[in-house]
Design a protein around this motif. Structure first.
Motif, PDB file in Angstrom:
ATOM      1  N   GLU A 201       3.095  36.592  17.283  1.00 18.50           N
ATOM      2  CA  GLU A 201       4.121  37.254  16.741  1.00 18.50           C
ATOM      3  C   GLU A 201       5.146  37.726  17.557  1.00 18.50           C
ATOM      4  OE1 GLU A 201       3.456  40.048  13.518  1.00 18.50           O
ATOM      5  OE2 GLU A 201       2.590  41.590  14.893  1.00 18.50           O
ATOM      6  N   ARG A 202       4.885  38.200  18.693  1.00 19.91           N
ATOM      7  CA  ARG A 202       5.697  38.778  19.773  1.00 19.91           C
ATOM      8  C   ARG A 202       5.585  38.174  21.179  1.00 19.91           C
ATOM      9  NH1 ARG A 202       3.577  44.517  20.757  1.00 19.91           N
ATOM     10  NH2 ARG A 202       1.696  43.286  20.737  1.00 19.91           N
ATOM     11  N   ARG A 203       4.687  37.262  21.406  1.00 24.27           N
ATOM     12  CA  ARG A 203       4.674  36.678  22.621  1.00 24.27           C
ATOM     13  C   ARG A 203       4.573  34.965  22.784  1.00 24.27           C
ATOM     14  NH1 ARG A 203       1.437  41.034  22.619  1.00 24.27           N
ATOM     15  NH2 ARG A 203       1.955  42.997  24.008  1.00 24.27           N
ATOM     16  N   VAL A 204       4.942  34.534  23.843  1.00 22.04           N
ATOM     17  CA  VAL A 204       4.923  33.039  23.970  1.00 22.04           C
ATOM     18  C   VAL A 204       4.292  32.717  25.359  1.00 22.04           C
ATOM     19  CG1 VAL A 204       5.885  30.648  24.334  1.00 22.04           C
ATOM     20  CG2 VAL A 204       6.937  32.618  22.734  1.00 22.04           C
TER      21      VAL A 204
ATOM     22  N   ALA B 283      -2.616  38.571  24.224  1.00 24.07           N
ATOM     23  CA  ALA B 283      -2.528  37.635  22.958  1.00 24.07           C
ATOM     24  C   ALA B 283      -2.760  38.502  21.698  1.00 24.07           C
ATOM     25  CB  ALA B 283      -3.144  36.399  23.119  1.00 24.07           C
ATOM     26  N   ASP B 284      -2.148  38.057  20.620  1.00 21.56           N
ATOM     27  CA  ASP B 284      -2.603  38.829  19.413  1.00 21.56           C
ATOM     28  C   ASP B 284      -3.413  37.889  18.477  1.00 21.56           C
ATOM     29  OD1 ASP B 284      -2.493  40.643  17.262  1.00 21.56           O
ATOM     30  OD2 ASP B 284      -1.046  39.476  16.172  1.00 21.56           O
ATOM     31  N   LEU B 285      -4.694  38.322  18.141  1.00 18.29           N
ATOM     32  CA  LEU B 285      -5.709  37.580  17.741  1.00 18.29           C
ATOM     33  C   LEU B 285      -5.308  37.111  16.288  1.00 18.29           C
ATOM     34  CD1 LEU B 285      -9.035  39.033  18.548  1.00 18.29           C
ATOM     35  CD2 LEU B 285      -8.638  36.725  18.592  1.00 18.29           C
ATOM     36  N   LYS B 286      -4.663  38.016  15.553  1.00 18.13           N
ATOM     37  CA  LYS B 286      -4.373  37.839  14.289  1.00 18.13           C
ATOM     38  C   LYS B 286      -3.332  36.705  14.014  1.00 18.13           C
ATOM     39  CE  LYS B 286      -5.764  42.229  12.716  1.00 18.13           C
ATOM     40  NZ  LYS B 286      -5.422  43.891  12.208  1.00 18.13           N
ATOM     41  N   THR B 287      -2.301  36.786  14.771  1.00 22.52           N
ATOM     42  CA  THR B 287      -1.187  35.915  14.772  1.00 22.52           C
ATOM     43  C   THR B 287      -1.155  34.573  15.659  1.00 22.52           C
ATOM     44  OG1 THR B 287       0.122  37.292  15.834  1.00 22.52           O
ATOM     45  CG2 THR B 287       0.175  37.928  13.646  1.00 22.52           C
TER      46      THR B 287
ATOM     47  N   TYR C 137      -6.687  26.135  23.996  1.00 25.76           N
ATOM     48  CA  TYR C 137      -7.074  27.397  23.486  1.00 25.76           C
ATOM     49  C   TYR C 137      -8.171  27.686  22.436  1.00 25.76           C
ATOM     50  CZ  TYR C 137      -2.344  28.175  25.348  1.00 25.76           C
ATOM     51  OH  TYR C 137      -1.286  28.194  26.068  1.00 25.76           O
ATOM     52  N   ALA C 138      -8.870  28.779  22.596  1.00 25.76           N
ATOM     53  CA  ALA C 138      -9.961  29.416  21.818  1.00 25.76           C
ATOM     54  C   ALA C 138      -9.927  30.715  21.629  1.00 25.76           C
ATOM     55  CB  ALA C 138     -11.196  28.791  22.301  1.00 25.76           C
ATOM     56  N   CYS C 139     -10.753  31.255  20.646  1.00 23.39           N
ATOM     57  CA  CYS C 139     -10.907  32.599  20.512  1.00 23.39           C
ATOM     58  C   CYS C 139     -12.068  33.035  19.947  1.00 23.39           C
ATOM     59  CB  CYS C 139      -9.939  33.275  19.533  1.00 23.39           C
ATOM     60  SG  CYS C 139     -10.028  32.660  17.984  1.00 23.39           S
ATOM     61  N   ASP C 140     -12.702  34.486  20.057  1.00 24.07           N
ATOM     62  CA  ASP C 140     -13.722  34.959  19.463  1.00 24.07           C
ATOM     63  C   ASP C 140     -13.228  36.316  18.767  1.00 24.07           C
ATOM     64  OD1 ASP C 140     -13.517  36.891  21.637  1.00 24.07           O
ATOM     65  OD2 ASP C 140     -15.380  36.442  22.341  1.00 24.07           O
ATOM     66  N   LYS C 141     -14.210  37.250  18.194  1.00 24.09           N
ATOM     67  CA  LYS C 141     -13.505  38.385  17.725  1.00 24.09           C
ATOM     68  C   LYS C 141     -12.783  39.405  18.594  1.00 24.09           C
ATOM     69  CE  LYS C 141     -17.921  40.796  18.517  1.00 24.09           C
ATOM     70  NZ  LYS C 141     -19.072  41.387  17.953  1.00 24.09           N
ATOM     71  N   ASN C 142     -12.804  39.215  19.903  1.00 25.18           N
ATOM     72  CA  ASN C 142     -12.260  40.216  20.883  1.00 25.18           C
ATOM     73  C   ASN C 142     -11.165  39.531  21.711  1.00 25.18           C
ATOM     74  OD1 ASN C 142     -14.477  42.054  20.346  1.00 25.18           O
ATOM     75  ND2 ASN C 142     -15.712  40.717  21.714  1.00 25.18           N
ATOM     76  N   HIS C 143     -11.188  38.299  22.116  1.00 20.74           N
ATOM     77  CA  HIS C 143     -10.214  37.736  22.812  1.00 20.74           C
ATOM     78  C   HIS C 143      -9.468  36.239  22.332  1.00 20.74           C
ATOM     79  CE1 HIS C 143     -11.239  41.049  25.769  1.00 20.74           C
ATOM     80  NE2 HIS C 143     -12.382  40.220  25.439  1.00 20.74           N
ATOM     81  N   VAL C 144      -8.291  36.025  22.952  1.00 23.80           N
ATOM     82  CA  VAL C 144      -7.827  34.563  22.873  1.00 23.80           C
ATOM     83  C   VAL C 144      -8.201  34.031  24.549  1.00 23.80           C
ATOM     84  CG1 VAL C 144      -5.849  33.166  22.698  1.00 23.80           C
ATOM     85  CG2 VAL C 144      -6.148  35.016  21.344  1.00 23.80           C
TER      86      VAL C 144
ATOM     87  N   VAL D 289     -12.380  27.088  18.406  1.00 28.92           N
ATOM     88  CA  VAL D 289     -11.176  26.240  19.223  1.00 28.92           C
ATOM     89  C   VAL D 289     -10.308  26.274  18.355  1.00 28.92           C
ATOM     90  CG1 VAL D 289     -10.646  24.373  20.513  1.00 28.92           C
ATOM     91  CG2 VAL D 289     -13.071  25.170  20.398  1.00 28.92           C
ATOM     92  N   PHE D 290      -8.760  26.616  18.721  1.00 28.79           N
ATOM     93  CA  PHE D 290      -7.452  26.369  17.867  1.00 28.79           C
ATOM     94  C   PHE D 290      -7.369  24.846  17.913  1.00 28.79           C
ATOM     95  CE2 PHE D 290      -7.048  30.764  19.335  1.00 28.79           C
ATOM     96  CZ  PHE D 290      -6.656  31.347  18.328  1.00 28.79           C
ATOM     97  N   THR D 291      -6.816  24.681  16.851  1.00 27.68           N
ATOM     98  CA  THR D 291      -5.966  23.281  16.846  1.00 27.68           C
ATOM     99  C   THR D 291      -4.588  23.294  16.995  1.00 27.68           C
ATOM    100  OG1 THR D 291      -5.616  23.747  14.387  1.00 27.68           O
ATOM    101  CG2 THR D 291      -7.750  22.417  15.034  1.00 27.68           C
ATOM    102  N   CYS D 292      -4.164  22.361  17.404  1.00 27.78           N
ATOM    103  CA  CYS D 292      -2.647  22.309  17.709  1.00 27.78           C
ATOM    104  C   CYS D 292      -1.586  21.903  16.941  1.00 27.78           C
ATOM    105  CB  CYS D 292      -2.465  21.715  19.205  1.00 27.78           C
ATOM    106  SG  CYS D 292      -2.895  19.942  19.334  1.00 27.78           S
ATOM    107  N   GLU D 293      -0.709  22.602  16.377  1.00 23.75           N
ATOM    108  CA  GLU D 293       0.211  21.927  15.452  1.00 23.75           C
ATOM    109  C   GLU D 293       1.298  21.191  16.171  1.00 23.75           C
ATOM    110  OE1 GLU D 293       1.693  25.338  13.563  1.00 23.75           O
ATOM    111  OE2 GLU D 293      -0.290  26.276  13.311  1.00 23.75           O
ATOM    112  N   ARG D 294       1.202  19.909  16.118  1.00 29.05           N
ATOM    113  CA  ARG D 294       2.276  18.885  16.714  1.00 29.05           C
ATOM    114  C   ARG D 294       3.224  18.615  15.864  1.00 29.05           C
ATOM    115  NH1 ARG D 294       0.705  14.252  21.090  1.00 29.05           N
ATOM    116  NH2 ARG D 294       2.919  13.759  21.678  1.00 29.05           N
ATOM    117  N   ALA D 295       4.740  19.077  16.531  1.00 25.49           N
ATOM    118  CA  ALA D 295       5.849  18.623  15.787  1.00 25.49           C
ATOM    119  C   ALA D 295       5.899  17.287  15.243  1.00 25.49           C
ATOM    120  CB  ALA D 295       7.104  18.693  16.782  1.00 25.49           C
ATOM    121  N   GLU D 296       6.206  17.241  13.799  1.00 21.63           N
ATOM    122  CA  GLU D 296       6.342  16.016  13.118  1.00 21.63           C
ATOM    123  C   GLU D 296       5.111  15.171  13.005  1.00 21.63           C
ATOM    124  OE1 GLU D 296       9.732  13.861  15.139  1.00 21.63           O
ATOM    125  OE2 GLU D 296      10.966  15.131  14.156  1.00 21.63           O
ATOM    126  N   HIS D 297       4.028  15.777  13.333  1.00 22.17           N
ATOM    127  CA  HIS D 297       2.686  15.211  13.039  1.00 22.17           C
ATOM    128  C   HIS D 297       1.774  16.200  12.158  1.00 22.17           C
ATOM    129  CE1 HIS D 297       3.220  11.573  15.644  1.00 22.17           C
ATOM    130  NE2 HIS D 297       3.938  12.422  16.298  1.00 22.17           N
TER     131      HIS D 297
END
Length: 313
Positions: free
Chosen positions: A252-255, A231-235, A214-221, A198-206
Motif C-alpha cells: 500500500e505504500r511501496r513499489v 515490504a508490508d506483509l499484509k498488503t 516473490y515469497a513470504c513467511d510470517k516475518n518477511h517478504v 510463494v506469491f502468484t503474479c497478477e498479469r494484466a489482462e490475463h
C-alpha cells in the motif's frame, strides 16, 4: 557413431544414446547448455571445441573452486555435428556435441528420466555421478533436477544439506521446503517453513495466476533469496506486465522492481501496462506507470501531460 541416431535422440528430447560398441553418450545441444557448460581442461573458456579434446563438465556453467582444483568430471568430445533442420518442426537445432561417459556399458544402463540414468549401483544426472545415492529408493521429482533417496535430497549431483527426504517438496520451480527448512534453488533460506508461501503474479489482462519469484513467511517478504525489509506483509502483491515478463512487487505504500525499492514510485497510482495502455504511452518498452512516470525494467521516464490526461482520466 551414427548421425541418424543422434537426430532421433534429439527429436525425442532424450540426451542419452549408445553405439554398436555399447558406449554411452550424453548429447549437448550447445557448449552452454541448461545442464551445464563444457570447460577446456588446459585452455581458456571460449575456444573452439576440438574433436577428441578433453573437457570438464561444469554443471553450474561457471568456473568454480571445484573446477580450479580439478575435481569436476572430464568429458570426452567424440563428435560435433552441424545444425540440423527438423522438417517436422520447421526449426533448426544448434550444433550437437556427444560426450562419452567413461566406464558405462549400455547393456547395464537404465534410463530413469530425460536427465537421469542408473548404472549398476550408481545414479547419474547428465554426466555427473550422484555418488552416495541409494539406487533402490532413488526418486526423481517430476520436471526438475531434484531427487532423493531414503537418506538425502539432491539438486543435480549435490546433497541439499539439512533436507528431510520424507517431507521435502517443490512448491515452485525456484522454491522448496520440508517440515523445518526452506530453500531457494537449493540454497537454505532463513524462513519459517510452516508459514512459507510463494506469491502468484497478477498479469494484466490475463485471469490466470502464475508462481512468481516473490515469497513470504510470517516475518518477511522475499525476492528470490533476498529479504525485502521494507515490504508490508499484509498488503504485498505481485504484478506482471502484459508486454513483458518483468515483475513488480507492491504494497500500500511501496513499489519494488525485483528486489529494489523504487522510492520515487507512487504506490497508490502504480499500474502495469496493458495492451490498451500501449497505444496511449509514447514508449514501446514501457511495462508500468504511475501518476508521474512510466517505467522500463524499473527505470523511470517522466510522463508527458498528454499521457497523464489519457491514462488517468
Amino acid at each position: 557413431m551414427n548421425t541418424q541416431d543422434l537426430l532421433v535422440c534429439m527429436v525425442a528430447n532424450m540426451p542419452y544414446y549408445t553405439d554398436n560398441e555399447e558406449n554411452v553418450y550424453y548429447v549437448l545441444t550447445s557448449v552452454n547448455h541448461p545442464s551445464g557448460s563444457l570447460v577446456p581442461v588446459k585452455s581458456a573458456a571460449g575456444e573452439l571445441l576440438e574433436i577428441g579434446g578433453v573437457f570438464k563438465f561444469d554443471p553450474s556453467g561457471l568456473f568454480s573452486e571445484e573446477d580450479k582444483k580439478g575435481l569436476l568430471p572430464k568429458a570426452y568430445i567424440v563428435e560435433q555435428l552441424p545444425a540440423i533442420r527438423d522438417l517436422r518442426l520447421g526449426s533448426h537445432y544448434p550444433p550437437m556435441i556427444a560426450i562419452r561417459m567413461e566406464g558405462l556399458k549400455s547393456s547395464k544402463v537404465k534410463i530413469l528420466s530425460v536427465e537421469y540414468v542408473s548404472y549398476e549401483n550408481r545414479v547419474f544426472v547428465s554426466t555427473l555421478s550422484i555418488d552416495c545415492a541409494d539406487t533402490d529408493t532413488f526418486f526423481i521429482y517430476p520436471e526438475s533436477l531434484y531427487s532423493k533417496d531414503k537418506n538425502q535430497v539432491y539438486y543435480r549431483d549435490k546433497t541439499i544439506k539439512k533436507a528431510n527426504p520424507e517431507t521435502f517438496q517443490i512448491i515452485s520451480p525456484q522454491f522448496q521446503k520440508d517440515d523445518e527448512h526452506v530453500w531457494y534453488m537449493g540454497s537454505l533460506l532463513c524462513a519459517d517453513s510452516n508459514t512459507f508461501r510463494v506469491f502468484t503474479c497478477e498479469r494484466a489482462e490475463h485471469p490466470e495466476k502464475r508462481m512468481s519469484l516473490y515469497a513470504c513467511d510470517k516475518n518477511h517478504v522475499f525476492y528470490q533469496y533476498l529479504i525485502l525489509d521494507d515490504a508490508d506483509l499484509k498488503t504485498f502483491r505481485v504484478l506482471k506486465s502484459a508486454i513483458s515478463d518483468e515483475l513488480y512487487g507492491i504494497d500500500e505504500r511501496r513499489v519494488f522492481y525485483h528486489h529494489m525499492y523504487l522510492e520515487y514510485a507512487d504506490a497508490k497510482t502504480f499500474r502495469v501496462v496493458t495492451e490498451n495502455d500501449r497505444l496511449r504511452i509514447d514508449h514501446p518498452d514501457a511495462d508500468a506507470y504511475d501518476i508521474n512516470y512510466k517505467y522500463t525494467c524499473g527505470n523511470r521516464i517522466p510522463l508527458t501531460e498528454k499521457e497523464k490526461q489519457v491514462l488517468f482520466l
